[in-house]
Design an enzyme around this catalytic site. Sequence first.
Site, PDB file in Angstrom:
ATOM      1  N   ARG A 128     -52.060 -37.388   0.532  1.00  0.00           N
ATOM      2  CA  ARG A 128     -51.652 -38.691   1.066  1.00  0.00           C
ATOM      3  C   ARG A 128     -50.489 -39.193   0.233  1.00  0.00           C
ATOM      4  O   ARG A 128     -50.597 -39.322  -0.990  1.00  0.00           O
ATOM      5  CB  ARG A 128     -52.825 -39.681   1.021  1.00  0.00           C
ATOM      6  CG  ARG A 128     -52.475 -41.137   1.362  1.00  0.00           C
ATOM      7  CD  ARG A 128     -51.994 -41.268   2.783  1.00  0.00           C
ATOM      8  NE  ARG A 128     -52.009 -42.651   3.246  1.00  0.00           N
ATOM      9  CZ  ARG A 128     -51.022 -43.523   3.078  1.00  0.00           C
ATOM     10  NH1 ARG A 128     -49.920 -43.163   2.437  1.00  0.00           N
ATOM     11  NH2 ARG A 128     -51.130 -44.743   3.548  1.00  0.00           N
ATOM     12  N   GLU A 136     -48.878 -45.430  13.141  1.00  0.00           N
ATOM     13  CA  GLU A 136     -50.071 -44.664  13.481  1.00  0.00           C
ATOM     14  C   GLU A 136     -49.868 -43.818  14.739  1.00  0.00           C
ATOM     15  O   GLU A 136     -49.352 -44.310  15.747  1.00  0.00           O
ATOM     16  CB  GLU A 136     -51.257 -45.605  13.701  1.00  0.00           C
ATOM     17  CG  GLU A 136     -51.729 -46.318  12.447  1.00  0.00           C
ATOM     18  CD  GLU A 136     -52.371 -45.371  11.460  1.00  0.00           C
ATOM     19  OE1 GLU A 136     -53.244 -44.581  11.869  1.00  0.00           O
ATOM     20  OE2 GLU A 136     -51.984 -45.413  10.277  1.00  0.00           O
ATOM     21  N   ARG A 176     -58.594 -37.520   0.666  1.00  0.00           N
ATOM     22  CA  ARG A 176     -57.260 -36.961   0.451  1.00  0.00           C
ATOM     23  C   ARG A 176     -56.812 -37.294  -0.970  1.00  0.00           C
ATOM     24  O   ARG A 176     -57.216 -38.309  -1.535  1.00  0.00           O
ATOM     25  CB  ARG A 176     -56.267 -37.528   1.465  1.00  0.00           C
ATOM     26  CG  ARG A 176     -56.616 -37.235   2.912  1.00  0.00           C
ATOM     27  CD  ARG A 176     -55.692 -37.958   3.872  1.00  0.00           C
ATOM     28  NE  ARG A 176     -55.765 -39.405   3.727  1.00  0.00           N
ATOM     29  CZ  ARG A 176     -55.167 -40.277   4.526  1.00  0.00           C
ATOM     30  NH1 ARG A 176     -54.432 -39.851   5.532  1.00  0.00           N
ATOM     31  NH2 ARG A 176     -55.292 -41.568   4.319  1.00  0.00           N
TER      32      ARG A 176
END
Length: 299
Positions: A128, A136, A176
């Site tokens: 990330r 998004e 992540r």
Amino acid sequence: MPVIPWPAGWNKGEPPEEIQGLVSRAQAKLNAIPAPVLALSAFALGSITTVSGTLFYRRYFRRLQNGDWVTPDVLAKKRWVKGRVTSVGDSDNFRFYHTPGFGWRWPIKFRIIPSTAKDLKDKTLHIRIAGVDAPEAAHFGKPAQPYSEESLAWLRQEILGKTVYCQLLRRDQYSRIVRTLLLTEETFIYHWASGKSLSLEMLKAGWVTTYEQAGAEYGKWGKEEFIRVENAAKAARRGMWAKGTTAESPSEYKRRHAQADSADTTRVVDKRAAPTSGKATSNGKTNEKTGWLGRLFSK
């Protein structure tokens, strides 16, 4: 053919007197050391060599196979690691194949990075990108946010298949690894000190916003620099700001859908909580005795 001037007496099969003297003196000093001390010294030297070699291997040559290999002590050290970007699934995260040590590039290449999804399974880290929030994409029935495809295309163009440096910081709520990411020049020698911040480059291009939620990481640049670069992109109308700054930000988009999901859940719970234990009688009262058990006791 020239003759090497060996010391006198060497051609007779015996070493020179100087070398004989050195060997004799070293042998005498070694014999003077007690056997237990000599054994202990040899053991200590072997142990130090083994431990040092193990630590050196773990720091510079051991490959982090996947996220399970990134332990809390590794994150606490905030290590810089080098690797190849193997896939970009979203506009602010990607898959990273760790390439420690040497042997991954010509002219000294004897290690190979897998190229197929099957061979890469469980061999990459899910990264990330720290400090930024991208539009998004369509997930779980939710529509894609405007500019999500353009943002993803830009990121793929910049990092897919390239060598980058990452600083391990922490894990997010999706397991992540949150990292500061640096882009390096395509030269024979890569070095993290000469790299550019990918987060700031994305902000400069106008394809992300500054991530300001709890736990945000901004590296050595700080939050103020991130916001300054974002505001400069807005003023220049780059990327997602081409039509002005009135567009819904990624954080606002997620907040709106989270509220909608919460409202839907509340309505479902209210429907399931409707009273079903009793039936209204002719005089408006509820009969608490229902079912076969109620009928049994009503006789």
